[in-house]
Design an enzyme around this catalytic site. Sequence first.
Site, PDB file in Angstrom:
ATOM      1  N   GLU A 287       0.811  -1.214   0.000  1.00 31.47           N
ATOM      2  CA  GLU A 287       0.000   0.000   0.000  1.00 31.47           C
ATOM      3  C   GLU A 287       0.844   1.264   0.000  1.00 31.47           C
ATOM      4  OE1 GLU A 287      -4.440  -0.782   1.799  1.00 31.47           O
ATOM      5  OE2 GLU A 287      -3.012   0.350   2.997  1.00 31.47           O
ATOM      6  N   HIS A 316      11.235 -25.914   0.405  1.00 30.23           N
ATOM      7  CA  HIS A 316      10.733 -27.102  -0.267  1.00 30.23           C
ATOM      8  C   HIS A 316       9.477 -26.810  -1.086  1.00 30.23           C
ATOM      9  CE1 HIS A 316      13.486 -29.861   1.902  1.00 30.23           C
ATOM     10  NE2 HIS A 316      13.442 -28.880   2.799  1.00 30.23           N
ATOM     11  N   LYS A 429     -13.358   0.305  -3.489  1.00 29.81           N
ATOM     12  CA  LYS A 429     -14.388   0.642  -2.507  1.00 29.81           C
ATOM     13  C   LYS A 429     -15.533   1.422  -3.168  1.00 29.81           C
ATOM     14  CE  LYS A 429     -11.193   0.836   1.425  1.00 29.81           C
ATOM     15  NZ  LYS A 429     -10.626   1.668   2.505  1.00 29.81           N
TER      16      LYS A 429
END
Length: 439
Positions: A287, A316, A429
């Site tokens: 951000e 791994h 938003k």
Amino acid sequence: MKVIEFHYKDSCLMSQDELKTIGKQLEPEIKVARQALTTGYDSDYASINLSTDTHLLNTVQAVIQEKKALKPMMLVVIGIGGSNLGTMAVHEAIQGKFYNEQHPALKVYWADSVDADYIGALCGLLEQELQRGGQVLLNVVSKSGATTETIANFQVLLPILKNHRPEDYFRYVVATTDKDSALWHVAQQEKFVCLEIPKKVGGRYSVFSAVGLFPLGMLGVDIKELLEGARSMMPEFTDTDITNNPAALSAAILATHYKKGLHIHDTFLFANQLESVGKWYRQLMGESIGKEFNRNSERVCVGMTPTVSVGSTDLHSVGQLYLGGPKDKVTTFVTVCSSASLSVPYMQGYNQLVEDIQGRSLSTIMDAIIDGVQIAYTKGSLPYVSFKLTALSPFFLGQFLQCKMLEIMYLGYILDVNPFDQPNVELYKQETRKRLSHE
């Protein structure tokens, strides 16, 4: 006083001349940060004053004492992003992934998604606890006071509490938000306790505010020690000589490698309990640094992609990619001095499976793995830096989190972007609200 260790020499693709140049470039901004230590919450660097705010600490501790007296068995933190990631990181790092099972007195749950299955299950747990006479505490956290996911979850969970405690449900709710936000005003009407987030302290920089301090204090974390750790390193973190300043030095190294085309930053944590710290940092970098426009409003589309790896598990899973794939990454290794003394026992016939591990402590084996990885990175010309924490304690975690927050602030300055805003997050938003308004 022990401090976190930072190492970078012989493991980075940058010269001392480059380091000096970028150090000079950073000098005025470091002075701005140092000056901010004397101006309270009036600058963009407001969050660096949280660790010295005794009024804040006293206020939070008083609320903690009041709510502990209610003897809650369950704490639900309702928040998302900066409103809960720092809290989760500190809780898991200090108290461990098995904390709830080992210390059942106060269980903590995180309502950070509108995943109906998850929140439905959480509602069931809330209902069960209240039905058997247990007390439940809700901590709703939203800086703006209008975060869609947070307010939706709060409105789902609050009626359950109201149904079981119609006369005094308000005593079991704490709202953490900006003063005068929409949530603040609702909380005042409902008689919820309100904890204020300073206006200029952004969510992703708020772990040392009431956002983190209240739930962590409820869970038994020594929040005073956490703040002392953050405060203890401020002279180093605001030193204009970046060779003495791990926050600025790390920022300089990341910026230099970014400009060389290494656009991925992997935080490789060799401690399982630090995984959520990695996720907290992922948001902090994403951000803060990922920006479409620079400070002059020129379209630049800047940003490092933050990834999180846990050692030795991910050796791994993605180790092959890191060691053999594209050389487009710079890595930060994070290790911790282990306090455990668990060793591999001697067992007849088992030495033939893996030699030289019987009788060795697990920490010795882990140290050998870390050394092996860093040697392999060096031989493969894969750049990295490393941080070493003395212990997984509130004090040393406070040092580390404060270091990484200032690192990101300095990195934003070097890359000429604003590390304190997040304009593009608002796009989703806005579209979400449009969609909801038409259904």
